[in-house]
Design a protein around this motif. Sequence first.
Motif, PDB file in Angstrom:
ATOM      1  N   LYS A  45       0.815  -1.222   0.000  1.00  0.00           N
ATOM      2  CA  LYS A  45       0.000   0.000   0.000  1.00  0.00           C
ATOM      3  C   LYS A  45       0.844   1.266   0.000  1.00  0.00           C
ATOM      4  CE  LYS A  45      -4.156  -1.802   2.162  1.00  0.00           C
ATOM      5  NZ  LYS A  45      -4.984  -1.823   3.382  1.00  0.00           N
ATOM      6  N   ILE A  46       1.991   1.236   0.670  1.00  0.00           N
ATOM      7  CA  ILE A  46       2.797   2.462   0.744  1.00  0.00           C
ATOM      8  C   ILE A  46       3.720   2.645  -0.459  1.00  0.00           C
ATOM      9  CG2 ILE A  46       2.687   2.493   3.266  1.00  0.00           C
ATOM     10  CD1 ILE A  46       5.811   1.830   3.094  1.00  0.00           C
ATOM     11  N   LYS A  47       3.866   1.618  -1.272  1.00  0.00           N
ATOM     12  CA  LYS A  47       4.741   1.676  -2.456  1.00  0.00           C
ATOM     13  C   LYS A  47       6.153   2.145  -2.072  1.00  0.00           C
ATOM     14  CE  LYS A  47       0.787   2.466  -5.354  1.00  0.00           C
ATOM     15  NZ  LYS A  47      -0.076   3.452  -5.937  1.00  0.00           N
ATOM     16  N   THR A  49      10.012   3.038  -1.612  1.00  0.00           N
ATOM     17  CA  THR A  49      11.117   3.380  -2.505  1.00  0.00           C
ATOM     18  C   THR A  49      12.459   3.360  -1.771  1.00  0.00           C
ATOM     19  OG1 THR A  49      10.731   5.733  -2.081  1.00  0.00           O
ATOM     20  CG2 THR A  49       9.667   4.782  -4.033  1.00  0.00           C
ATOM     21  N   GLY A  71       7.641   5.257   1.483  1.00  0.00           N
ATOM     22  CA  GLY A  71       7.028   5.101   0.174  1.00  0.00           C
ATOM     23  C   GLY A  71       6.309   6.352  -0.286  1.00  0.00           C
ATOM     24  N   SER A  72       5.833   6.311  -1.504  1.00  0.00           N
ATOM     25  CA  SER A  72       5.112   7.448  -2.067  1.00  0.00           C
ATOM     26  C   SER A  72       3.733   7.612  -1.426  1.00  0.00           C
ATOM     27  CB  SER A  72       4.974   7.281  -3.589  1.00  0.00           C
ATOM     28  OG  SER A  72       4.289   6.072  -3.890  1.00  0.00           O
ATOM     29  N   GLU A  73       3.252   6.567  -0.739  1.00  0.00           N
ATOM     30  CA  GLU A  73       1.933   6.615  -0.100  1.00  0.00           C
ATOM     31  C   GLU A  73       2.028   6.522   1.423  1.00  0.00           C
ATOM     32  OE1 GLU A  73      -0.824   7.104  -2.014  1.00  0.00           O
ATOM     33  OE2 GLU A  73       0.539   7.160  -3.738  1.00  0.00           O
ATOM     34  N   GLY A  74       3.175   6.895   1.994  1.00  0.00           N
ATOM     35  CA  GLY A  74       3.335   6.860   3.443  1.00  0.00           C
ATOM     36  C   GLY A  74       4.542   6.041   3.844  1.00  0.00           C
ATOM     37  N   ASP A  75       4.577   5.657   5.126  1.00  0.00           N
ATOM     38  CA  ASP A  75       5.683   4.822   5.579  1.00  0.00           C
ATOM     39  C   ASP A  75       5.158   3.700   6.475  1.00  0.00           C
ATOM     40  OD1 ASP A  75       5.195   6.146   7.951  1.00  0.00           O
ATOM     41  OD2 ASP A  75       7.225   6.896   8.210  1.00  0.00           O
TER      42      ASP A  75
END
Length: 97
Positions: A45-47, A49, A71-75
Motif C-alpha cells: 500500500k505504501i509503495k 522506494t 514510500g510514495s503513499e506513506g511509511d
Amino acid sequence: MGLSARETLERHAKAAIEGDMDTVLKDLTPEIAENIGPVAEALAKIKPTSFEIMEEVKEGDRYIFKYRYIGSEGDLKLKTTWELQGDQWKVVAAEPL
C-alpha cells in the motif's frame, strides 16, 4: 563468513522494495512466513522506494532492528528480531511499530 545481521536486513529490505518476495521469504522462519500477509499488504500500500534503520540493539545472540520503509503513499515502521540459524540470519519475531 556470511553477511552480518545488519547486512542481511539491508539486503532483505532492498528485496522487499524491489518486490523480490522469494528473497524476503527466505529470510523468515516458517512461523513468521505463515503470518506475513498483513505486513506484505501494508508494504504494498505504501509503495516503498527506500528504507532507514532507526535503531539496532544486540541482545545476546540476537539483533533487534527498528526501521521504516518510506514510500510514495506513506511509511511503514517495523521491529524485527534476527537470530543466526545455521549460517544464515533469520527473522524470528516481527511486529509493526
